[in-house]
Design a protein around this motif. Structure first.
Motif, mmCIF file in Angstrom:
data_model
loop_
_atom_site.group_PDB
_atom_site.id
_atom_site.type_symbol
_atom_site.label_atom_id
_atom_site.label_comp_id
_atom_site.label_asym_id
_atom_site.label_seq_id
_atom_site.Cartn_x
_atom_site.Cartn_y
_atom_site.Cartn_z
ATOM 1 N N GLY A 142 7.584 6.323 9.781
ATOM 2 C CA GLY A 142 6.644 5.283 10.186
ATOM 3 C C GLY A 142 5.492 5.761 11.016
ATOM 4 O O GLY A 142 4.521 5.032 11.214
ATOM 5 N N ASP B 179 3.196 7.852 10.388
ATOM 6 C CA ASP B 179 1.952 8.024 9.642
ATOM 7 C C ASP B 179 1.337 6.697 9.175
ATOM 8 O O ASP B 179 0.262 6.691 8.586
ATOM 9 N N VAL B 180 2.036 5.578 9.418
ATOM 10 C CA VAL B 180 1.482 4.280 9.040
ATOM 11 C C VAL B 180 1.284 3.384 10.276
ATOM 12 O O VAL B 180 1.131 2.172 10.162
ATOM 13 N N ARG C 73 0.826 -1.207 0.000
ATOM 14 C CA ARG C 73 0.000 0.000 0.000
ATOM 15 C C ARG C 73 0.866 1.266 0.000
ATOM 16 O O ARG C 73 1.965 1.282 0.562
ATOM 17 N N CYS C 74 0.330 2.303 -0.625
ATOM 18 C CA CYS C 74 0.995 3.611 -0.586
ATOM 19 C C CYS C 74 -0.021 4.716 -0.372
ATOM 20 O O CYS C 74 0.134 5.834 -0.863
ATOM 21 N N ASP C 75 -1.108 4.417 0.360
ATOM 22 C CA ASP C 75 -2.195 5.378 0.525
ATOM 23 C C ASP C 75 -1.791 6.627 1.290
ATOM 24 O O ASP C 75 -2.445 7.671 1.180
ATOM 25 N N THR C 76 -0.700 6.574 2.059
ATOM 26 C CA THR C 76 -0.261 7.787 2.759
ATOM 27 C C THR C 76 0.155 8.879 1.769
ATOM 28 O O THR C 76 0.070 10.065 2.086
ATOM 29 N N CYS D 55 4.128 -0.922 3.470
ATOM 30 C CA CYS D 55 3.465 0.378 3.401
ATOM 31 C C CYS D 55 4.498 1.488 3.220
ATOM 32 O O CYS D 55 5.623 1.389 3.704
ATOM 33 N N TYR D 56 4.088 2.523 2.526
ATOM 34 C CA TYR D 56 4.963 3.650 2.230
ATOM 35 C C TYR D 56 4.729 4.748 3.260
ATOM 36 O O TYR D 56 3.614 5.239 3.423
ATOM 37 N N THR D 57 5.803 5.112 3.986
ATOM 38 C CA THR D 57 5.698 6.177 4.975
ATOM 39 C C THR D 57 6.189 7.497 4.373
ATOM 40 O O THR D 57 7.150 7.521 3.612
ATOM 41 N N SER E 171 10.535 9.768 3.694
ATOM 42 C CA SER E 171 9.681 8.782 3.041
ATOM 43 C C SER E 171 10.453 7.542 2.618
ATOM 44 O O SER E 171 11.662 7.582 2.388
ATOM 45 N N TRP F 142 9.905 2.796 2.178
ATOM 46 C CA TRP F 142 9.100 1.599 2.405
ATOM 47 C C TRP F 142 9.381 0.962 3.761
ATOM 48 O O TRP F 142 10.530 0.895 4.191
#
Length: 431
Positions: free
Chosen positions: A423, A425-426, A305-308, A416-418, A387, A389
């Motif tokens: 980290g 934000d995830v 996921r990369c929704d951030t 997930c991509y921060t 930013s 992974w």
């Protein structure tokens, strides 16, 4: 009449001389060797060794075609397969591929740089201040190698002595710093250096802690291993890692074969900065060639996921928006098979291969580990300075590398991509 001509000639000569003098001063200032008062001044100068190099000055980026005198605040960034050298007096540094740095102070008597990412080989005769990640070091009459990755940075001393924090390191010693803990001090070996560092060391005229024969032998061994991967054996140990994608070599993984289209940020397919190692097939206790190997198969789920990024599109690098799905899901939760002893890194590679997802990683010999640089053309620093992974398993963000994490039946993996807080934000907390 002759007298007037003589005067005219003298005036013309004087004008030409003045023009030449102005030209010399202008060129000198452009090249950074003459100050405003006409005195000689030593200023850092960049020279493109190979590949594509970006020079950003006052917010404007352009390709470095050949050489350029540097100014305070200039940023150098190298593309895949590129390399640039920066000289200042009798000192110099070499910036490896996929790396960037900022020149904080470009002129004598004290030079200063900040390494933002990637690898730098630095041979300092004069006083040079270098920041690498969250660390800072003053270097004089020493040769060091610096590496900055998401959530971790390291320094190795090849000659002389440097003080990092409260610790003094001498030739043959190294220190690694991670986002979630204090420094780890280790002995530096030639085999722990990346190919880039080995080549720079070979080209150096400084007296290093490794002989030319040692450096050459490591490169020869790596070429042999690359040519005969089935003969490689895994002698790596778990490196000091973080919840960022810093991983030990996984089973049947080759750092030289990650599939990367030409249009990605890195500019081509991934090539390891070091040698790859492959775990040998498991054998029965009696090593009998006629006894069949017993392999137990399991399943786990993996999601990418990369929704951030959707909440930080204003910080996303130009041209990267097309790689961000509308819902931020690159790979929905998918079931993947694995065998005993395989790791999060093994499953990530398999899932990306099976679903046609671009994955780029490199081998970091200093950590004896793989480093995941980009997934789906999204890389560290593409959406801010923090930013990159990260991964979690069953809702937990491990504080070590992804191939140090051995999987169990039914594990749930999420990459997930921060964008902020390394980290935070995830859900990983502030490291």
């Amino acid at each position: 009449m002759k007298k007037k001509k003589k005067i005219a000639n003298i005036i013309m000569i004087a004008v030409i001389a003045a023009i030449v003098a102005v030209g010399v001063l202008s060129v000198g200032r452009y090249r950074g060797r003459i100050g405003h008062n006409g005195e000689t001044q030593v200023t850092a100068c960049a020279a493109r060794d190979k590949g594509v190099i970006d020079l950003t000055r006052s917010g404007i980026a352009a390709h470095l075609e050949d050489t350029a005198a540097l100014r305070d605040g200039d940023k150098l960034s190298s593309h895949k397969g590129a390399q640039v050298s920066v000289s200042f007096g009798d000192s110099y540094l070499v910036l490896g591929e996929n790396a960037s740095l900022v020149v904080d102070q470009a002129s004598a008597p004290h030079f200063a740089v900040t390494v933002l990412s990637g690898e730098v080989f630095l041979c300092a005769k004069e006083a040079v201040s270098a920041r690498f990640g969250e660390q800072a070091v003053n270097i004089t009459n020493s040769t060091v190698v610096l590496s900055v990755r998401t959530g971790s940075e390291s320094i190795g001393v090849l000659a002389g002595e440097v003080t990092v924090g409260e610790k003094t390191l001498s030739g043959g010693q190294a220190a690694a710093f991670t986002a979630d803990g204090g420094p780890t001090y280790t002995t530096l070996s030639a085999a722990s250096l990346s190919d880039f560092f080995l080549r720079c060391a070979q080209d150096s005229t400084a007296a290093l802690c490794f002989t030319a024969a040692e450096l050459s032998q490591v490169l020869t061994d790596r070429r042999s291993q690359a040519a005969n991967p089935s003969e490689n054996t895994d002698t790596s140990t778990s490196a000091p890692g973080t919840s960022a994608a810093d991983a030990s070599p996984g089973k049947n993984d080759s750092a030289d074969t990650s599939e990367t289209p030409d249009d990605d940020k890195q500019g081509g397919s991934s090539t390891s900065s070091g040698s790859s190692s492959t775990k040998p097939d498991k054998k029965p206790d009696d090593d009998s060639p006629n006894k069949e190997e017993s392999v137990t198969s399991h399943t786990c789920t993996i999601e990418i996921r990369c929704d951030t990024i959707l909440d930080n599109m204003d910080e996303l690098a130009t041209g990267k928006d097309s790689y961000v799905p509308a819902d931020g899901t690159i790979l929905a939760a998918t079931t993947v098979s694995f065998t005993d002893g395989e790791t999060v890194f093994d499953v990530l590679k398999r899932a990306c291969e099976q679903n046609g997802i671009q994955l780029e990683y490199s081998y970091t010999p200093l950590y004896e580990s793989y480093y995941v640089e980009g997934i789906h053309h999204l890389y560290e620093f593409d959406c801010g300075s923090e930013s990159g992974w990260m991964f979690k398993v069953n809702g937990w963000f491990p504080n070590y590398g992804c191939s140090a994490y051995t999987l169990s039946q039914g594990d749930s993996i999420v990459w997930c991509y921060t964008c902020h807080g390394l980290g935070a934000d995830v859900g990983g907390g502030v490291y």
